[in-house]
Design an enzyme around this catalytic site. Sequence first.
Site, PDB file in Angstrom:
ATOM      1  N   ARG A   1       0.827  -1.217   0.000  1.00 40.60           N
ATOM      2  CA  ARG A   1       0.000   0.000   0.000  1.00 40.60           C
ATOM      3  C   ARG A   1       0.856   1.259   0.000  1.00 40.60           C
ATOM      4  O   ARG A   1       0.590   2.196  -0.753  1.00 40.60           O
ATOM      5  CB  ARG A   1      -0.956   0.013   1.199  1.00 40.60           C
TER       6      ARG A   1
ATOM      7  N   ASN B   1      -6.186  -2.643   2.328  1.00 42.04           N
ATOM      8  CA  ASN B   1      -6.156  -4.085   2.504  1.00 42.04           C
ATOM      9  C   ASN B   1      -7.573  -4.598   2.677  1.00 42.04           C
ATOM     10  O   ASN B   1      -8.407  -3.936   3.307  1.00 42.04           O
ATOM     11  CB  ASN B   1      -5.355  -4.468   3.747  1.00 42.04           C
TER      12      ASN B   1
END
Length: 91
Positions: A18, A36
């Site tokens: 990320r 996520n």
Amino acid sequence: MKKVRMNVNGRVQGVGFRYMTKLVADKIGIRGTVKNEEDGSVTIEAIGESEKMTRFIQKIKDSPSPSGRVTQFTMTDDPTIKERKSFDVVY
């Protein structure tokens, strides 16, 4: 302006995926979010010009994280994605 939703599977959690996605998005000029999912995948909402989006998508497929690996990639155009001024990691 192109708006797409991507979902990636593979080694994409716990490897800085990320954070690296945000760095790539900021460098290319893409706005949106990355988060996520409970199933171990990562979902990305991305907004940007077509040429920039093509570069961003390729970076995601190649895994922006050196220790990550994308084994499955799905993408759909989604005009309902909310406009954003930046690219953010969502928790």
